[in-house]
Design a protein around this motif. Sequence first.
Motif, short mmCIF file in Angstrom:
data_model
loop_
_atom_site.label_atom_id
_atom_site.label_comp_id
_atom_site.label_asym_id
_atom_site.label_seq_id
_atom_site.Cartn_x
_atom_site.Cartn_y
_atom_site.Cartn_z
N TRP A 157 3.01 6.29 11.77
CA TRP A 157 1.93 7.11 11.93
C TRP A 157 2.08 8.32 12.93
O TRP A 157 1.25 8.98 12.68
N ALA A 158 3.15 8.24 13.57
CA ALA A 158 3.32 9.41 14.52
C ALA A 158 3.57 10.70 13.91
O ALA A 158 2.82 11.70 14.32
N LEU A 159 4.32 11.02 12.89
CA LEU A 159 4.33 12.29 12.23
C LEU A 159 3.13 12.74 11.52
O LEU A 159 2.57 14.06 11.96
N PRO A 160 2.24 11.92 10.96
CA PRO A 160 1.18 12.42 10.35
C PRO A 160 0.16 12.49 11.37
O PRO A 160 -0.61 13.48 11.17
N LEU A 161 0.13 11.86 12.43
CA LEU A 161 -0.68 12.23 13.39
C LEU A 161 -0.48 13.43 14.13
O LEU A 161 -1.47 14.41 14.45
N ALA A 162 0.73 13.81 14.45
CA ALA A 162 0.96 15.18 15.15
C ALA A 162 0.52 16.15 14.17
O ALA A 162 -0.01 17.26 14.50
N GLY A 163 0.97 16.17 12.77
CA GLY A 163 0.53 17.29 11.84
C GLY A 163 -0.88 17.48 11.60
O GLY A 163 -1.62 18.52 11.48
N GLY A 164 -1.70 16.35 11.62
CA GLY A 164 -3.23 16.17 11.30
C GLY A 164 -3.85 16.85 12.74
O GLY A 164 -4.72 17.49 12.65
N ALA A 165 -3.20 16.60 13.87
CA ALA A 165 -3.66 17.09 14.96
C ALA A 165 -3.46 18.47 14.87
O ALA A 165 -4.54 19.54 15.30
N LEU A 166 -2.52 19.09 14.48
CA LEU A 166 -2.33 20.62 14.19
C LEU A 166 -3.20 21.37 13.43
O LEU A 166 -3.94 22.39 13.64
N VAL A 167 -3.70 20.63 12.22
CA VAL A 167 -4.40 21.30 11.37
C VAL A 167 -5.86 21.04 11.99
O VAL A 167 -6.61 22.18 11.91
N VAL A 168 -6.23 20.07 12.68
CA VAL A 168 -7.55 20.32 13.41
C VAL A 168 -7.89 21.25 14.47
O VAL A 168 -8.77 21.84 14.39
N VAL A 169 -6.89 21.39 15.11
CA VAL A 169 -6.63 22.51 16.03
C VAL A 169 -6.92 23.74 15.67
O VAL A 169 -7.53 24.78 16.20
N VAL A 170 -6.16 23.82 14.52
CA VAL A 170 -6.15 25.11 13.75
C VAL A 170 -7.71 25.63 13.14
O VAL A 170 -8.15 26.72 13.42
N VAL A 171 -8.42 24.70 12.80
CA VAL A 171 -9.77 24.55 12.34
C VAL A 171 -10.53 24.81 13.70
O VAL A 171 -11.39 25.80 13.65
N VAL A 172 -10.46 24.44 14.61
CA VAL A 172 -11.00 24.70 15.87
C VAL A 172 -10.89 26.12 16.31
O VAL A 172 -11.91 26.73 16.80
N LEU A 173 -9.82 26.69 16.37
CA LEU A 173 -9.46 27.76 16.79
C LEU A 173 -10.17 28.93 16.13
O LEU A 173 -10.89 29.90 16.29
N TRP A 174 -10.06 28.58 14.71
CA TRP A 174 -10.73 29.73 13.49
C TRP A 174 -12.26 29.54 13.83
O TRP A 174 -12.95 30.66 13.86
N TYR A 175 -12.82 28.65 14.28
CA TYR A 175 -14.21 28.30 14.24
C TYR A 175 -14.79 28.99 15.45
O TYR A 175 -15.61 29.52 15.52
N THR A 176 -13.82 28.92 16.52
CA THR A 176 -14.47 29.55 17.66
C THR A 176 -13.91 31.00 17.87
O THR A 176 -13.99 31.83 19.02
N SER A 177 -13.27 31.61 16.98
CA SER A 177 -12.68 32.90 17.01
C SER A 177 -13.00 33.66 15.78
O SER A 177 -14.15 34.61 15.84
N ALA A 178 -12.37 33.38 14.84
CA ALA A 178 -12.66 34.10 13.42
C ALA A 178 -14.23 34.11 12.97
O ALA A 178 -14.93 35.09 12.69
N LEU A 179 -14.74 32.81 12.93
CA LEU A 179 -16.00 32.62 12.66
C LEU A 179 -17.07 33.16 13.47
O LEU A 179 -17.98 33.88 12.82
#
Length: 204
Positions: A157-179
């Motif tokens: 579960w470790a690598l998928p969790l790290a990769g998933g966390a990165l995708v989620v934080v990219v969405v948050v960054l886009w939501y709070t900046s570009a959007l």
Amino acid sequence: MSHTRPAPRRPEAGPALALAFVAAAVVFAAVFLVGRVNTPDYTATLFGRTDVAAVRLKAQLATAVLVLAALQLLLALWMYGRMPGVRRMPGPVPITHRIVGVVLFALTVPITVHCVRAYGVQLNGSRAAVHSIAGCFFYGAFAAKVLLVRSRRLPGWALPLAGGALVVVVVVLWYTSALWYFDGGSVPLLSLGPHHLPPGKDRL
């Protein structure tokens, strides 16, 4: 009397996970502290652009990062056999996944440098605070993922969790900046608090 050889013992994953966690915490703290001690310079340029033009360019770059993050997620699902309706993984998929990851990271660097120089880490206002913390977390999570990718002593579960966390934080960054930029200086759920600078000094 027959003797059976004991199954090889799997190396402990604890040290690798602990190292990844420590690296994430150190990088997060470093970026956060640099952003907090920085004196904002609203005239800072991004590829020669300033003020609203720089904010617009960052919104466009952030959107490109979001698209690449979605592509990374699809490639990862393909690599791990989780892509619905797809059974065979072509040889180029893993190298494509790595190349896309490098390009994604490279695109974040000029955005982050401009954000730190122009605004630093700001905690006054819900949108700015969420965006700043998410930006620090992104680099911490990226450092952890780089270490986890190189380790063979991990639970599944470790690598998928790290990769998933990165995708989620990219969405948050886009939501709070570009959007926020595309929506005219507001964003659903995070529009409270002092978010605006004087005209021509839009904050992102």
